[in-house]
Write an enzyme that holds these catalytic residues in place. Structure first.
Site, PDB file in Angstrom:
ATOM      1  CG  HIS A   3      23.220 -39.608 -10.370  1.00 26.57           C
ATOM      2  ND1 HIS A   3      23.581 -40.861  -9.922  1.00 26.57           N
ATOM      3  CD2 HIS A   3      23.862 -38.719  -9.565  1.00 26.57           C
ATOM      4  CE1 HIS A   3      24.411 -40.730  -8.898  1.00 26.57           C
ATOM      5  NE2 HIS A   3      24.596 -39.453  -8.661  1.00 26.57           N
TER       6      HIS A   3
ATOM      7  CE  LYS B  89      26.916 -39.054 -12.090  1.00 26.50           C
ATOM      8  NZ  LYS B  89      28.153 -38.403 -12.570  1.00 26.50           N
TER       9      LYS B  89
END
Length: 342
Positions: A225, A229
């Site tokens: 990601h 994140k």
């Protein structure tokens, strides 16, 4: 958005002799980065590409849901902004008010030519109560930060406003308990992508009907990601839970979390333009004698898949409130089962 079921020719995992790639927890060093190789066996892959948010209204959807007021909290963030754009595109009424953190208080965010005023933690209850008085059919959408999940939910429940919680993290047991005690309508889901949710539902069905089917198999998991994140993917946790029901032994600290942009480009194959917003997952199963392997892969570029799913959840929730449904807490599987998605 494109949705493809295919047999890909590339994969970041080397077979058999290179299982060491998955050892060592969440971090990777340059010595463990391996080039993508040609597969000798097929895998199931879902590839989803989300185009940048657009602010053009859909006339049909607008005519069906005209006047539905939506408040998007966290609109300063990329996900919140994507949802705000989707609200406008769906012909819904995006309210010019949003909640953010103390640093964002007093700032204005431009969304599709609309100015959204961001308010900090102070006086939020009075502001929300006033909005709810003015718009009795108000739905709040939350894409803030994990640390704010429980406090925000308590606020929504105290005021009595229905909400869609797309933010991950927080104390989930306390979140559900808060909503149950308040009798407020809510859709709570850490995964709003409809196709990914359908995949998760299929995994749940397989785990429920065929427990132990993969007993003895080893599992390796990679999830990549955007660097912002910091927490482990909730989707990965849910898929792993299914594999454990199927007989696989696996701990969450064995997940390979890829957050370094260079590794994402060279090893995972993330397009440069989507480094700031993507979700690439790969689950690799190997039999005890290493003669059989299975792989499940789903790759998402961009955020519109989640934004569009959030709009479906919002419209779904508004209907449940209107019908005074007995059930109060829903998830995205409930939204899928309703069958009224756009």
């Amino acid at each position: 958005m494109a949705f493809v079921i295919k047999v890909p020719a590339n994969n970041i995992f080397q077979r058999h002799k290179n299982i060491g790639l998955f050892s060592g927890g969440r971090t990777r060093t340059s010595s463990t980065i391996l080039p993508k190789q040609r597969l000798s066996s097929p895998i199931v892959s879902m590839s989803m590409s989300s185009v940048p948010g657009q602010c053009l209204e859909n006339p049909l959807i607008a005519s069906q849901n005209v006047g539905l007021p939506i408040m998007v909290n966290g609109c300063s963030g990329r996900m919140g902004k994507a949802v705000s754009e989707a609200v406008v595109s769906a012909g819904l009424h995006l309210l010019p008010v949003s909640f953010g953190n103390a640093e964002e208080s007093g700032h204005a965010v431009q969304v599709c030519g609309k100015e959204i005023q961001v308010h900090g933690p102070s006086d939020r209850e009075n502001i929300l109560a006033s909005l709810f008085d003015e718009y009795p059919n108000l739905i709040v959408v939350d894409y803030t930060v994990p640390a704010a999940v429980n406090e925000n939910a308590e606020l929504y429940c105290k005021v009595g406003v229905p909400f869609v919680m797309g933010t991950t993290g927080g104390d989930r047991k306390w979140l559900y308990k808060t909503v149950e005690n308040s009798k407020v309508y809510a859709v709570i889901s850490p995964q709003m992508g409809k196709q990914v949710v359908a995949f998760l539902a299929a995994m749940e069905i397989m785990a429920g009907q065929f427990p132990g089917a993969f007993s003895g198999y080893s599992l390796q998991v990679m999830e990549s990601h955007q660097a912002s994140k910091l927490d482990t993917s909730g989707t990965a946790k849910d898929v792993i839970s299914c594999f454990k029901k199927l007989g696989v032994s696996f701990e969450l600290d064995q997940i390979q979390m890829i957050r370094d942009p260079q590794q994402q480009i060279e090893m995972v194959g993330v397009p440069v333009e989507h480094l700031s917003g993507h979700a690439f997952h790969l689950y690799h199963l190997t039999s005890p004698d290493q003669t059989v392997s299975f792989e499940f892969q789903h790759n998402v570029c961009g955020r519109s898949i989640y934004a569009e799913g959030t709009i479906d959840a919002t419209i779904f929730l508004a209907q449940k409130v209107k019908l005074k449904a007995e059930k109060r807490i829903y998830n995205m599987i409930d939204v899928l089962r309703e069958g009224n998605m756009r």
